[in-house]
Motif scaffolding. Structure first.
Motif, short mmCIF file in Angstrom:
data_model
loop_
_atom_site.label_atom_id
_atom_site.label_comp_id
_atom_site.label_asym_id
_atom_site.label_seq_id
_atom_site.Cartn_x
_atom_site.Cartn_y
_atom_site.Cartn_z
N VAL A 11 7.10 -46.26 -16.72
CA VAL A 11 7.40 -44.84 -16.58
C VAL A 11 8.27 -44.36 -17.74
O VAL A 11 8.10 -43.24 -18.25
N GLU A 12 9.21 -45.19 -18.16
CA GLU A 12 10.08 -44.82 -19.27
C GLU A 12 9.27 -44.55 -20.54
O GLU A 12 9.52 -43.58 -21.26
N TYR A 13 8.29 -45.44 -20.79
CA TYR A 13 7.45 -45.26 -21.96
C TYR A 13 6.65 -43.96 -21.87
O TYR A 13 6.49 -43.25 -22.87
N HIS A 14 6.15 -43.64 -20.69
CA HIS A 14 5.39 -42.41 -20.52
C HIS A 14 6.21 -41.21 -20.97
O HIS A 14 5.70 -40.32 -21.68
N GLY A 15 7.45 -41.16 -20.56
CA GLY A 15 8.29 -40.04 -20.98
C GLY A 15 8.47 -39.98 -22.47
O GLY A 15 8.47 -38.90 -23.08
N GLU A 16 8.61 -41.15 -23.11
CA GLU A 16 8.84 -41.21 -24.55
C GLU A 16 7.63 -40.68 -25.33
O GLU A 16 7.77 -39.85 -26.24
N ILE A 17 6.43 -41.15 -24.98
CA ILE A 17 5.26 -40.76 -25.77
C ILE A 17 4.85 -39.32 -25.48
O ILE A 17 4.38 -38.60 -26.38
N ILE A 18 5.06 -38.87 -24.26
CA ILE A 18 4.78 -37.47 -23.95
C ILE A 18 5.70 -36.56 -24.75
O ILE A 18 5.27 -35.53 -25.29
N ASN A 19 6.97 -36.94 -24.87
CA ASN A 19 7.90 -36.14 -25.67
C ASN A 19 7.48 -36.12 -27.14
O ASN A 19 7.64 -35.10 -27.83
N LYS A 20 6.95 -37.23 -27.64
CA LYS A 20 6.51 -37.27 -29.03
C LYS A 20 5.34 -36.31 -29.26
O LYS A 20 5.29 -35.60 -30.27
N LEU A 21 4.39 -36.30 -28.33
CA LEU A 21 3.27 -35.38 -28.47
C LEU A 21 3.74 -33.94 -28.34
O LEU A 21 3.32 -33.07 -29.13
N SER A 22 4.58 -33.66 -27.38
CA SER A 22 5.10 -32.29 -27.23
C SER A 22 5.79 -31.83 -28.50
O SER A 22 5.65 -30.68 -28.93
N GLY A 23 6.55 -32.75 -29.13
CA GLY A 23 7.28 -32.38 -30.34
C GLY A 23 6.38 -32.04 -31.49
O GLY A 23 6.63 -31.07 -32.23
#
Length: 570
Positions: free
Chosen positions: A83-95
Protein backbone atom coordinates in the motif's frame (compact mmCIF):
# COMPACT_ATOMS: atom_id res chain seq x y z
CA UNK A 1 0.21 26.28 -54.64
CA UNK A 2 -1.63 28.24 -51.98
CA UNK A 3 0.15 29.57 -48.91
CA UNK A 4 -2.08 27.34 -46.81
CA UNK A 5 -0.51 24.25 -48.28
CA UNK A 6 3.04 25.58 -48.22
CA UNK A 7 2.72 25.35 -44.46
CA UNK A 8 2.93 22.00 -42.69
CA UNK A 9 -0.35 20.20 -42.26
CA UNK A 10 -2.21 20.24 -38.96
CA UNK A 11 -0.90 17.34 -36.89
CA UNK A 12 -3.30 14.73 -35.66
CA UNK A 13 -3.38 15.84 -32.05
CA UNK A 14 -6.85 14.48 -31.33
CA UNK A 15 -8.09 12.44 -34.25
CA UNK A 16 -5.83 9.40 -34.10
CA UNK A 17 -6.51 8.23 -30.54
CA UNK A 18 -10.17 9.27 -30.66
CA UNK A 19 -10.69 7.44 -33.95
CA UNK A 20 -8.95 4.40 -32.60
CA UNK A 21 -11.07 4.47 -29.45
CA UNK A 22 -14.21 4.68 -31.59
CA UNK A 23 -13.06 1.73 -33.69
CA UNK A 24 -12.14 -0.32 -30.64
CA UNK A 25 -15.48 0.36 -28.95
CA UNK A 26 -17.26 -0.50 -32.20
CA UNK A 27 -15.54 -3.86 -32.24
CA UNK A 28 -17.75 -5.32 -29.53
CA UNK A 29 -20.98 -3.96 -31.02
CA UNK A 30 -20.00 -5.19 -34.48
CA UNK A 31 -19.56 -8.77 -33.38
CA UNK A 32 -22.58 -8.66 -31.08
CA UNK A 33 -24.74 -7.58 -33.99
CA UNK A 34 -23.22 -10.25 -36.20
CA UNK A 35 -23.90 -12.94 -33.66
CA UNK A 36 -27.48 -11.84 -33.00
CA UNK A 37 -28.32 -11.56 -36.68
CA UNK A 38 -26.61 -14.71 -37.95
CA UNK A 39 -29.09 -17.39 -38.97
CA UNK A 40 -27.69 -20.73 -37.93
CA UNK A 41 -28.48 -23.85 -39.85
CA UNK A 42 -30.22 -26.65 -37.96
CA UNK A 43 -27.36 -28.86 -39.13
CA UNK A 44 -24.02 -27.69 -37.70
CA UNK A 45 -21.30 -27.01 -40.28
CA UNK A 46 -18.62 -29.57 -40.85
CA UNK A 47 -15.86 -29.33 -38.27
CA UNK A 48 -13.03 -27.14 -39.58
CA UNK A 49 -9.70 -25.99 -38.26
CA UNK A 50 -11.31 -23.05 -36.47
CA UNK A 51 -13.80 -25.13 -34.53
CA UNK A 52 -13.07 -25.65 -30.83
CA UNK A 53 -11.58 -29.10 -30.39
CA UNK A 54 -10.10 -29.23 -33.88
CA UNK A 55 -6.43 -30.10 -34.27
CA UNK A 56 -4.64 -26.96 -35.30
CA UNK A 57 -1.67 -24.75 -34.53
CA UNK A 58 -3.62 -21.51 -34.71
CA UNK A 59 -3.06 -18.81 -32.09
CA UNK A 60 -1.01 -21.13 -29.91
CA UNK A 61 -0.32 -19.70 -26.49
CA UNK A 62 2.97 -19.86 -24.66
CA UNK A 63 3.05 -20.80 -20.97
CA UNK A 64 3.67 -18.28 -18.22
CA UNK A 65 7.27 -17.14 -18.19
CA UNK A 66 8.73 -16.43 -14.78
CA UNK A 67 12.22 -14.93 -14.30
CA UNK A 68 14.93 -17.25 -13.08
CA UNK A 69 16.06 -14.69 -10.52
CA UNK A 70 13.36 -15.44 -7.95
CA UNK A 71 14.85 -13.15 -5.34
CA UNK A 72 14.61 -10.08 -7.58
CA UNK A 73 11.17 -11.07 -8.85
CA UNK A 74 9.91 -11.48 -5.29
CA UNK A 75 11.35 -8.11 -4.28
CA UNK A 76 9.60 -6.35 -7.15
CA UNK A 77 6.30 -8.15 -6.57
CA UNK A 78 6.23 -7.44 -2.85
CA UNK A 79 7.08 -3.80 -3.45
CA UNK A 80 4.40 -3.36 -6.12
CA UNK A 81 1.77 -4.99 -3.92
CA UNK A 82 2.44 -2.78 -0.87
CA UNK A 83 0.00 0.00 0.00
CA UNK A 84 2.87 2.36 0.79
CA UNK A 85 4.30 1.87 -2.69
CA UNK A 86 0.90 2.55 -4.26
CA UNK A 87 0.80 5.96 -2.65
CA UNK A 88 4.34 6.74 -3.81
CA UNK A 89 3.85 5.90 -7.49
CA UNK A 90 0.42 7.52 -7.67
CA UNK A 91 1.94 10.72 -6.30
CA UNK A 92 4.67 10.54 -8.96
CA UNK A 93 2.12 10.26 -11.75
CA UNK A 94 -0.02 13.04 -10.29
CA UNK A 95 3.07 15.26 -10.11
CA UNK A 96 4.09 14.81 -13.73
CA UNK A 97 0.48 15.37 -14.86
CA UNK A 98 0.67 18.78 -13.16
CA UNK A 99 3.34 19.82 -15.68
CA UNK A 100 1.34 20.97 -18.75
CA UNK A 101 3.81 19.74 -21.35
CA UNK A 102 1.56 20.46 -24.31
CA UNK A 103 2.86 20.21 -27.86
CA UNK A 104 1.33 22.57 -30.42
CA UNK A 105 1.01 22.32 -34.17
CA UNK A 106 2.66 25.69 -34.70
CA UNK A 107 5.71 25.22 -32.49
CA UNK A 108 8.87 26.82 -33.83
CA UNK A 109 12.32 25.22 -33.58
CA UNK A 110 13.60 24.03 -30.22
CA UNK A 111 15.74 26.80 -28.76
CA UNK A 112 13.76 29.51 -30.52
CA UNK A 113 10.19 28.89 -29.36
CA UNK A 114 9.91 29.36 -25.59
CA UNK A 115 6.98 26.95 -25.38
CA UNK A 116 9.46 24.06 -25.58
CA UNK A 117 10.94 25.13 -22.23
CA UNK A 118 8.24 23.25 -20.33
CA UNK A 119 10.16 20.07 -21.13
CA UNK A 120 13.05 21.23 -18.96
CA UNK A 121 10.56 20.97 -16.09
CA UNK A 122 9.66 17.41 -17.09
CA UNK A 123 13.31 16.39 -17.14
CA UNK A 124 13.97 18.03 -13.77
CA UNK A 125 10.92 16.33 -12.31
CA UNK A 126 11.87 12.79 -13.27
CA UNK A 127 15.44 13.40 -12.11
CA UNK A 128 14.07 14.49 -8.74
CA UNK A 129 11.75 11.48 -8.50
CA UNK A 130 14.35 8.94 -9.58
CA UNK A 131 17.82 9.89 -8.31
CA UNK A 132 18.83 6.21 -8.06
CA UNK A 133 18.00 5.64 -11.72
CA UNK A 134 20.02 8.63 -12.88
CA UNK A 135 22.95 7.50 -10.74
CA UNK A 136 23.01 4.23 -12.69
CA UNK A 137 22.16 5.21 -16.26
CA UNK A 138 23.91 7.25 -18.91
CA UNK A 139 21.72 10.18 -19.95
CA UNK A 140 21.94 11.52 -23.51
CA UNK A 141 19.91 14.28 -25.11
CA UNK A 142 18.62 14.24 -28.67
CA UNK A 143 17.80 17.75 -29.86
CA UNK A 144 17.73 19.06 -26.27
CA UNK A 145 14.47 17.51 -25.08
CA UNK A 146 14.68 13.95 -26.35
CA UNK A 147 15.88 11.90 -23.37
CA UNK A 148 17.81 8.64 -23.74
CA UNK A 149 18.57 6.65 -20.58
CA UNK A 150 20.98 3.75 -21.07
CA UNK A 151 21.44 1.14 -18.33
CA UNK A 152 24.48 -0.70 -19.60
CA UNK A 153 24.57 -4.46 -19.31
CA UNK A 154 27.60 -6.59 -18.59
CA UNK A 155 27.41 -8.23 -22.04
CA UNK A 156 28.33 -6.00 -25.02
CA UNK A 157 25.43 -5.00 -27.32
CA UNK A 158 27.20 -6.84 -30.14
CA UNK A 159 26.56 -10.08 -28.24
CA UNK A 160 23.24 -9.25 -26.57
CA UNK A 161 21.15 -6.65 -28.37
CA UNK A 162 19.57 -4.06 -26.05
CA UNK A 163 15.89 -3.85 -25.18
CA UNK A 164 14.36 -0.43 -25.90
CA UNK A 165 11.24 0.98 -24.22
CA UNK A 166 9.67 4.18 -25.54
CA UNK A 167 7.35 6.80 -24.07
CA UNK A 168 6.64 10.46 -24.76
CA UNK A 169 6.61 13.46 -22.47
CA UNK A 170 4.18 15.62 -24.42
CA UNK A 171 0.40 15.73 -24.31
CA UNK A 172 -2.25 17.19 -26.57
CA UNK A 173 -3.38 20.67 -25.52
CA UNK A 174 -6.53 21.29 -23.51
CA UNK A 175 -8.59 24.11 -24.99
CA UNK A 176 -9.32 26.81 -22.43
CA UNK A 177 -13.03 26.75 -23.21
CA UNK A 178 -13.16 23.01 -22.46
CA UNK A 179 -11.58 23.12 -19.00
CA UNK A 180 -15.00 23.66 -17.41
CA UNK A 181 -16.17 20.31 -18.81
CA UNK A 182 -13.59 18.30 -16.85
CA UNK A 183 -14.71 16.57 -13.65
CA UNK A 184 -11.36 17.62 -12.17
CA UNK A 185 -9.04 20.26 -13.70
CA UNK A 186 -6.90 18.64 -16.42
CA UNK A 187 -3.59 19.53 -14.80
CA UNK A 188 -4.40 18.87 -11.14
CA UNK A 189 -3.43 15.19 -11.27
CA UNK A 190 -6.37 14.52 -8.95
CA UNK A 191 -6.61 11.10 -7.30
CA UNK A 192 -10.02 10.24 -5.88
CA UNK A 193 -9.06 6.94 -4.27
CA UNK A 194 -9.81 4.90 -7.41
CA UNK A 195 -8.92 6.97 -10.46
CA UNK A 196 -6.07 9.31 -11.36
CA UNK A 197 -7.49 12.13 -13.49
CA UNK A 198 -5.69 14.45 -15.87
CA UNK A 199 -4.23 15.07 -19.29
CA UNK A 200 -1.54 12.49 -19.94
CA UNK A 201 -2.74 9.97 -17.34
CA UNK A 202 -3.17 7.41 -20.12
CA UNK A 203 -1.37 9.07 -23.03
CA UNK A 204 1.44 8.79 -22.17
CA UNK A 205 2.73 9.85 -18.77
CA UNK A 206 1.42 6.78 -17.00
CA UNK A 207 3.47 4.65 -19.39
CA UNK A 208 6.54 6.87 -18.92
CA UNK A 209 6.38 6.67 -15.13
CA UNK A 210 5.82 2.90 -15.28
CA UNK A 211 8.87 2.08 -17.37
CA UNK A 212 11.25 4.30 -15.42
CA UNK A 213 9.76 2.94 -12.21
CA UNK A 214 10.58 -0.57 -13.39
CA UNK A 215 14.26 0.38 -13.65
CA UNK A 216 14.14 1.96 -10.21
CA UNK A 217 12.71 -1.21 -8.68
CA UNK A 218 15.29 -3.44 -10.37
CA UNK A 219 18.18 -1.21 -9.34
CA UNK A 220 16.95 -1.15 -5.74
CA UNK A 221 16.69 -4.94 -5.77
CA UNK A 222 20.38 -5.21 -6.58
CA UNK A 223 19.79 -6.62 -10.06
CA UNK A 224 22.64 -6.14 -12.55
CA UNK A 225 21.58 -6.60 -16.19
CA UNK A 226 23.51 -8.60 -18.72
CA UNK A 227 21.45 -7.10 -21.58
CA UNK A 228 21.56 -3.30 -21.93
CA UNK A 229 18.24 -1.59 -21.24
CA UNK A 230 17.38 1.71 -22.95
CA UNK A 231 14.53 4.09 -22.16
CA UNK A 232 13.78 6.88 -24.64
CA UNK A 233 11.33 9.71 -24.03
CA UNK A 234 10.21 11.86 -26.97
CA UNK A 235 8.90 15.40 -26.66
CA UNK A 236 6.60 15.74 -29.67
CA UNK A 237 4.91 12.43 -30.43
CA UNK A 238 1.57 14.22 -30.60
CA UNK A 239 2.76 16.42 -33.47
CA UNK A 240 4.58 13.79 -35.54
CA UNK A 241 7.86 13.32 -33.64
CA UNK A 242 10.19 15.18 -36.00
CA UNK A 243 11.75 17.23 -33.19
CA UNK A 244 12.50 14.41 -30.75
CA UNK A 245 11.31 11.04 -32.07
CA UNK A 246 13.43 11.14 -35.21
CA UNK A 247 16.55 12.55 -33.47
CA UNK A 248 16.30 9.83 -30.82
CA UNK A 249 16.08 7.20 -33.55
CA UNK A 250 19.04 8.72 -35.40
CA UNK A 251 21.10 8.72 -32.20
CA UNK A 252 20.33 5.07 -31.46
CA UNK A 253 20.86 3.99 -35.05
CA UNK A 254 24.29 5.58 -35.07
CA UNK A 255 25.09 3.77 -31.84
CA UNK A 256 23.67 0.30 -32.62
CA UNK A 257 23.14 0.15 -36.40
CA UNK A 258 20.63 -1.78 -38.49
CA UNK A 259 18.82 -4.48 -36.54
CA UNK A 260 20.85 -3.54 -33.48
CA UNK A 261 17.96 -3.65 -30.99
CA UNK A 262 16.44 -6.87 -29.65
CA UNK A 263 12.95 -5.62 -28.85
CA UNK A 264 11.06 -2.31 -28.84
CA UNK A 265 8.09 -1.68 -26.57
CA UNK A 266 5.87 1.37 -26.96
CA UNK A 267 2.42 2.51 -25.92
CA UNK A 268 -0.36 0.32 -27.19
CA UNK A 269 -3.81 0.57 -28.60
CA UNK A 270 -6.44 -1.34 -26.66
CA UNK A 271 -4.35 -3.15 -24.05
CA UNK A 272 -6.42 -5.81 -22.33
CA UNK A 273 -10.01 -6.17 -23.55
CA UNK A 274 -12.81 -8.68 -23.35
CA UNK A 275 -14.42 -9.72 -26.65
CA UNK A 276 -16.65 -12.70 -27.57
CA UNK A 277 -16.77 -13.63 -23.88
CA UNK A 278 -12.98 -13.97 -23.81
CA UNK A 279 -10.15 -11.84 -22.38
CA UNK A 280 -7.44 -10.77 -24.83
CA UNK A 281 -4.12 -9.00 -24.43
CA UNK A 282 -4.01 -7.11 -27.73
CA UNK A 283 -0.44 -6.52 -28.89
CA UNK A 284 -0.26 -4.21 -31.89
CA UNK A 285 2.33 -5.61 -34.30
CA UNK A 286 1.76 -3.06 -37.09
CA UNK A 287 0.40 0.40 -37.81
CA UNK A 288 -1.58 1.72 -40.74
CA UNK A 289 0.15 4.09 -43.12
CA UNK A 290 -0.45 7.81 -43.31
CA UNK A 291 -0.86 10.35 -46.11
CA UNK A 292 -2.24 13.86 -46.45
CA UNK A 293 -3.20 14.70 -50.03
CA UNK A 294 -3.33 18.34 -51.11
CA UNK A 295 -5.35 19.35 -54.17
CA UNK A 296 -5.10 22.83 -55.73
CA UNK A 297 -7.30 24.08 -58.56
CA UNK A 298 -6.33 27.35 -60.27
CA UNK A 299 -7.86 29.40 -63.07
CA UNK A 300 -8.40 32.98 -64.17
CA UNK A 301 -10.55 35.22 -62.02
CA UNK A 302 -12.84 38.04 -62.90
CA UNK A 303 -16.05 39.82 -61.96
CA UNK A 304 -18.90 37.71 -60.63
CA UNK A 305 -21.29 39.34 -63.09
CA UNK A 306 -19.67 37.39 -65.92
CA UNK A 307 -18.84 33.95 -64.48
CA UNK A 308 -17.74 30.79 -66.32
CA UNK A 309 -20.00 27.75 -66.20
CA UNK A 310 -17.64 26.13 -63.72
CA UNK A 311 -15.21 28.05 -61.54
CA UNK A 312 -12.44 26.57 -59.41
CA UNK A 313 -14.73 25.92 -56.45
CA UNK A 314 -17.13 23.95 -58.60
CA UNK A 315 -14.31 21.98 -60.25
CA UNK A 316 -12.73 21.22 -56.87
CA UNK A 317 -16.15 20.08 -55.67
CA UNK A 318 -16.32 17.62 -58.55
CA UNK A 319 -12.99 16.16 -57.43
CA UNK A 320 -14.18 15.86 -53.84
CA UNK A 321 -17.38 14.13 -54.96
CA UNK A 322 -15.33 11.76 -57.12
CA UNK A 323 -13.09 10.91 -54.15
CA UNK A 324 -15.99 10.25 -51.79
CA UNK A 325 -17.89 8.28 -54.45
CA UNK A 326 -14.94 5.98 -55.03
CA UNK A 327 -13.74 4.82 -51.60
CA UNK A 328 -11.02 2.25 -51.26
CA UNK A 329 -12.33 -1.32 -51.13
CA UNK A 330 -11.94 -3.29 -47.95
CA UNK A 331 -10.73 -6.85 -47.61
CA UNK A 332 -9.52 -9.11 -44.84
CA UNK A 333 -6.22 -10.76 -45.69
CA UNK A 334 -3.75 -12.91 -43.74
CA UNK A 335 -1.25 -10.04 -43.96
CA UNK A 336 -3.40 -7.95 -41.63
CA UNK A 337 -2.78 -8.64 -37.92
CA UNK A 338 -6.53 -8.34 -37.40
CA UNK A 339 -6.94 -11.62 -39.28
CA UNK A 340 -4.75 -13.24 -36.60
CA UNK A 341 -7.01 -11.68 -33.97
CA UNK A 342 -10.10 -13.15 -35.64
CA UNK A 343 -8.38 -16.54 -35.69
CA UNK A 344 -7.61 -16.23 -31.98
CA UNK A 345 -11.23 -15.40 -31.30
CA UNK A 346 -12.42 -18.35 -33.37
CA UNK A 347 -10.29 -20.94 -31.59
CA UNK A 348 -10.26 -19.57 -28.03
CA UNK A 349 -13.57 -17.78 -27.45
CA UNK A 350 -16.66 -19.77 -26.42
CA UNK A 351 -18.23 -21.19 -29.56
CA UNK A 352 -21.57 -19.64 -28.71
CA UNK A 353 -20.01 -16.18 -28.52
CA UNK A 354 -18.10 -16.09 -31.79
CA UNK A 355 -20.11 -15.13 -34.93
CA UNK A 356 -20.62 -18.12 -37.19
CA UNK A 357 -20.71 -15.80 -40.21
CA UNK A 358 -17.10 -14.87 -39.48
CA UNK A 359 -15.93 -18.38 -38.61
CA UNK A 360 -17.23 -19.76 -41.91
CA UNK A 361 -15.10 -17.33 -43.94
CA UNK A 362 -11.78 -17.63 -42.15
CA UNK A 363 -10.53 -20.73 -43.94
CA UNK A 364 -11.29 -19.25 -47.36
CA UNK A 365 -9.62 -15.98 -46.39
CA UNK A 366 -6.52 -17.91 -45.30
CA UNK A 367 -6.49 -19.59 -48.72
CA UNK A 368 -6.38 -16.15 -50.38
CA UNK A 369 -9.90 -16.41 -51.80
CA UNK A 370 -10.40 -12.82 -52.93
CA UNK A 371 -14.20 -12.91 -52.94
CA UNK A 372 -14.28 -14.25 -49.38
CA UNK A 373 -11.79 -11.61 -48.25
CA UNK A 374 -14.05 -8.86 -49.56
CA UNK A 375 -17.21 -10.50 -48.21
CA UNK A 376 -15.74 -10.83 -44.73
CA UNK A 377 -14.78 -7.15 -44.75
CA UNK A 378 -18.38 -6.33 -45.67
CA UNK A 379 -19.63 -8.56 -42.88
CA UNK A 380 -17.37 -6.66 -40.48
CA UNK A 381 -18.49 -3.28 -41.81
CA UNK A 382 -18.70 -1.67 -38.37
CA UNK A 383 -14.94 -2.14 -37.99
CA UNK A 384 -14.18 -1.57 -41.68
CA UNK A 385 -11.28 0.80 -41.14
CA UNK A 386 -9.19 -1.99 -39.70
CA UNK A 387 -9.42 -3.54 -43.17
CA UNK A 388 -9.46 -0.65 -45.61
CA UNK A 389 -7.84 2.69 -46.32
CA UNK A 390 -9.82 5.53 -44.80
CA UNK A 391 -10.14 8.93 -46.44
CA UNK A 392 -11.48 12.13 -44.91
CA UNK A 393 -11.70 15.53 -46.56
CA UNK A 394 -10.63 17.72 -43.67
CA UNK A 395 -9.93 21.18 -45.09
CA UNK A 396 -11.19 23.31 -47.94
CA UNK A 397 -10.33 26.85 -48.95
CA UNK A 398 -11.43 29.06 -51.81
CA UNK A 399 -12.60 32.55 -52.62
CA UNK A 400 -12.04 35.86 -50.85
CA UNK A 401 -15.05 37.97 -51.93
CA UNK A 402 -18.60 37.16 -52.90
CA UNK A 403 -18.59 39.25 -56.08
CA UNK A 404 -15.20 38.06 -57.35
CA UNK A 405 -14.55 34.86 -59.28
CA UNK A 406 -11.99 32.93 -57.21
CA UNK A 407 -8.65 32.18 -58.83
CA UNK A 408 -7.70 29.27 -56.56
CA UNK A 409 -9.43 26.65 -54.46
CA UNK A 410 -7.76 23.94 -52.43
CA UNK A 411 -8.48 21.04 -50.13
CA UNK A 412 -6.66 18.50 -47.96
CA UNK A 413 -7.60 14.84 -47.60
CA UNK A 414 -6.33 12.71 -44.72
CA UNK A 415 -5.79 9.00 -45.41
CA UNK A 416 -4.83 6.09 -43.15
CA UNK A 417 -3.47 3.35 -45.38
CA UNK A 418 -4.49 -0.28 -45.04
CA UNK A 419 -1.73 -2.77 -44.28
CA UNK A 420 -1.92 -4.26 -47.78
CA UNK A 421 -1.70 -1.02 -49.74
CA UNK A 422 1.00 1.57 -50.49
CA UNK A 423 1.39 5.28 -51.03
CA UNK A 424 1.94 4.67 -54.76
CA UNK A 425 -1.41 2.86 -55.04
CA UNK A 426 -3.23 5.70 -53.31
CA UNK A 427 -1.56 8.28 -55.54
CA UNK A 428 -2.46 6.35 -58.69
CA UNK A 429 -6.09 6.04 -57.55
CA UNK A 430 -6.43 9.76 -56.86
CA UNK A 431 -4.80 10.72 -60.14
CA UNK A 432 -7.20 8.41 -62.02
CA UNK A 433 -10.12 10.33 -60.49
CA UNK A 434 -8.76 13.82 -61.16
CA UNK A 435 -7.34 13.45 -64.67
CA UNK A 436 -10.76 12.97 -66.41
CA UNK A 437 -12.09 16.06 -64.59
CA UNK A 438 -9.10 18.09 -65.75
CA UNK A 439 -9.68 16.94 -69.34
CA UNK A 440 -13.39 17.71 -69.11
CA UNK A 441 -12.63 21.34 -68.24
CA UNK A 442 -9.65 21.74 -70.55
CA UNK A 443 -7.20 22.11 -67.67
CA UNK A 444 -3.59 21.02 -67.25
CA UNK A 445 -2.88 18.38 -64.62
CA UNK A 446 0.17 17.90 -62.40
CA UNK A 447 0.25 14.69 -60.39
CA UNK A 448 2.11 13.73 -57.23
CA UNK A 449 5.50 13.55 -58.90
CA UNK A 450 5.22 16.49 -61.28
CA UNK A 451 6.05 20.12 -60.46
CA UNK A 452 3.02 22.36 -60.02
CA UNK A 453 4.34 25.26 -62.09
CA UNK A 454 2.46 28.51 -62.49
CA UNK A 455 2.93 28.64 -66.27
CA UNK A 456 -0.58 27.39 -66.92
CA UNK A 457 -3.37 29.53 -65.51
CA UNK A 458 -5.91 26.68 -65.57
CA UNK A 459 -4.49 23.74 -63.71
CA UNK A 460 -5.18 20.98 -61.20
CA UNK A 461 -2.31 19.95 -58.91
CA UNK A 462 -2.07 17.02 -56.50
CA UNK A 463 0.68 16.54 -53.93
CA UNK A 464 1.38 14.48 -50.84
CA UNK A 465 2.33 15.64 -47.34
CA UNK A 466 3.74 13.55 -44.46
CA UNK A 467 3.66 10.33 -46.42
CA UNK A 468 4.26 7.18 -44.37
CA UNK A 469 3.98 3.64 -45.69
CA UNK A 470 2.17 1.07 -43.52
CA UNK A 471 4.53 -0.24 -40.86
CA UNK A 472 6.22 -3.59 -41.36
CA UNK A 473 4.32 -6.33 -39.54
CA UNK A 474 6.41 -7.51 -36.61
CA UNK A 475 6.82 -11.29 -36.32
CA UNK A 476 4.68 -13.25 -33.89
CA UNK A 477 6.70 -16.45 -34.26
CA UNK A 478 9.94 -14.83 -33.08
CA UNK A 479 11.61 -15.22 -29.70
CA UNK A 480 10.95 -11.64 -28.52
CA UNK A 481 7.19 -12.02 -29.10
CA UNK A 482 7.17 -15.34 -27.24
CA UNK A 483 8.97 -13.75 -24.30
CA UNK A 484 6.53 -10.85 -24.33
CA UNK A 485 3.60 -13.27 -24.45
CA UNK A 486 4.97 -15.35 -21.59
CA UNK A 487 5.45 -12.19 -19.54
CA UNK A 488 1.86 -11.15 -20.19
CA UNK A 489 0.67 -14.57 -19.04
CA UNK A 490 2.79 -14.39 -15.91
CA UNK A 491 1.92 -10.89 -14.75
CA UNK A 492 -1.47 -9.85 -16.11
CA UNK A 493 -4.93 -11.14 -15.29
CA UNK A 494 -7.97 -11.95 -17.38
CA UNK A 495 -11.05 -9.76 -17.13
CA UNK A 496 -13.46 -12.66 -16.83
CA UNK A 497 -14.06 -14.82 -13.76
CA UNK A 498 -13.14 -18.12 -15.41
CA UNK A 499 -11.32 -17.47 -18.70
CA UNK A 500 -7.66 -17.39 -19.62
CA UNK A 501 -5.93 -14.29 -20.93
CA UNK A 502 -5.20 -14.87 -24.63
CA UNK A 503 -2.32 -12.93 -26.19
CA UNK A 504 -3.21 -11.90 -29.75
CA UNK A 505 -1.69 -9.81 -32.52
CA UNK A 506 -3.56 -6.60 -33.25
CA UNK A 507 -3.41 -3.55 -35.52
CA UNK A 508 -2.92 0.09 -34.54
CA UNK A 509 -4.65 2.49 -36.96
CA UNK A 510 -2.83 5.47 -35.41
CA UNK A 511 0.92 6.10 -35.54
CA UNK A 512 3.47 6.30 -32.74
CA UNK A 513 7.13 7.28 -32.60
CA UNK A 514 7.95 3.69 -33.58
CA UNK A 515 7.62 4.84 -37.20
CA UNK A 516 11.18 6.17 -36.91
CA UNK A 517 12.63 2.93 -35.56
CA UNK A 518 11.92 0.37 -38.29
CA UNK A 519 15.62 -0.02 -39.18
CA UNK A 520 16.60 -0.80 -35.58
CA UNK A 521 14.62 -4.03 -35.26
CA UNK A 522 11.81 -6.08 -36.74
CA UNK A 523 10.50 -6.75 -33.25
CA UNK A 524 8.36 -3.68 -32.51
CA UNK A 525 5.39 -4.23 -30.20
CA UNK A 526 2.89 -1.66 -28.98
CA UNK A 527 1.10 -2.70 -25.82
CA UNK A 528 -0.20 -0.97 -22.70
CA UNK A 529 -0.55 -3.55 -19.89
CA UNK A 530 -3.85 -2.28 -18.48
CA UNK A 531 -7.52 -2.51 -19.34
CA UNK A 532 -8.12 0.59 -21.44
CA UNK A 533 -11.82 1.34 -21.15
CA UNK A 534 -14.22 4.09 -22.22
CA UNK A 535 -12.56 5.29 -25.41
CA UNK A 536 -9.01 4.35 -24.41
CA UNK A 537 -9.49 5.95 -20.99
CA UNK A 538 -10.60 9.10 -22.83
CA UNK A 539 -7.14 9.89 -24.17
CA UNK A 540 -7.10 13.17 -26.11
CA UNK A 541 -10.48 14.23 -24.83
CA UNK A 542 -12.26 15.47 -21.72
CA UNK A 543 -11.69 13.62 -18.43
CA UNK A 544 -8.67 11.54 -19.39
CA UNK A 545 -7.95 9.07 -16.59
CA UNK A 546 -6.31 5.84 -15.54
CA UNK A 547 -7.46 3.39 -12.90
CA UNK A 548 -5.01 3.37 -10.01
CA UNK A 549 -5.32 -0.35 -9.24
CA UNK A 550 -4.13 -1.18 -12.77
CA UNK A 551 -1.55 1.57 -13.10
CA UNK A 552 0.35 0.57 -9.95
CA UNK A 553 1.00 -2.90 -11.42
CA UNK A 554 2.44 -1.69 -14.74
CA UNK A 555 6.02 -1.49 -13.41
CA UNK A 556 5.81 -5.17 -12.44
CA UNK A 557 5.08 -6.03 -16.06
CA UNK A 558 8.00 -4.01 -17.46
CA UNK A 559 10.42 -5.19 -14.78
CA UNK A 560 9.45 -8.81 -15.46
CA UNK A 561 9.92 -8.28 -19.20
CA UNK A 562 13.42 -6.94 -18.58
CA UNK A 563 14.24 -9.93 -16.37
CA UNK A 564 12.85 -12.43 -18.87
CA UNK A 565 14.76 -10.95 -21.81
CA UNK A 566 17.89 -10.93 -19.65
CA UNK A 567 17.53 -14.63 -18.81
CA UNK A 568 18.19 -15.74 -22.38
CA UNK A 569 21.53 -13.96 -22.56
CA UNK A 570 24.32 -16.54 -22.40
Amino acid sequence: MSEQFNQRRDKRKISSWFLYGTLAIGLASAFTALFNNTVRSSNPPELDIYSPGAEHGICQQVPKLSPRNKQVEQYVREKVESVEYHGEIINKLSGIIRIPSESYDDLGPIGEDDRWNIFFQVEDYIKTCYPTVFDNVKLDHANTHGLILTWEGSVPPSEAKPILMLAHQDVVPVLEENVKDWTHPPYDGHYDGEIIWGRGATDDKGYLISIIESLDLLIQSGFKPKRTVILAFGCDEEISGENCGRPISDFLHEEYGDDGIYLIMDEGSTGIQREFGQSFAMVSVAEKGYLDVGINVSSTGGHASNPPDHNVIGILSEIVVAIESNPFPGKVTPKNPMFRFLECGAVHAPQSSFPQAVRQKLSLVAEEDSASQEQLAQTLNDMRYFFKTSQSVGKINGGVKINAIPETASTMVNLRLAVETSIAEVEAHYESLAIPIARKHGMAFAGFHSPCSTAEKRKICMFGVDALEPAPVSPVDAEPYRILSGTVKNVLKSLGPDDDLIVTPYLMPANTDTKFFWALTKNIYRFTPVNLVENLNRAHTTDEFIRADEFVREPLFFATLILNTDDIVG
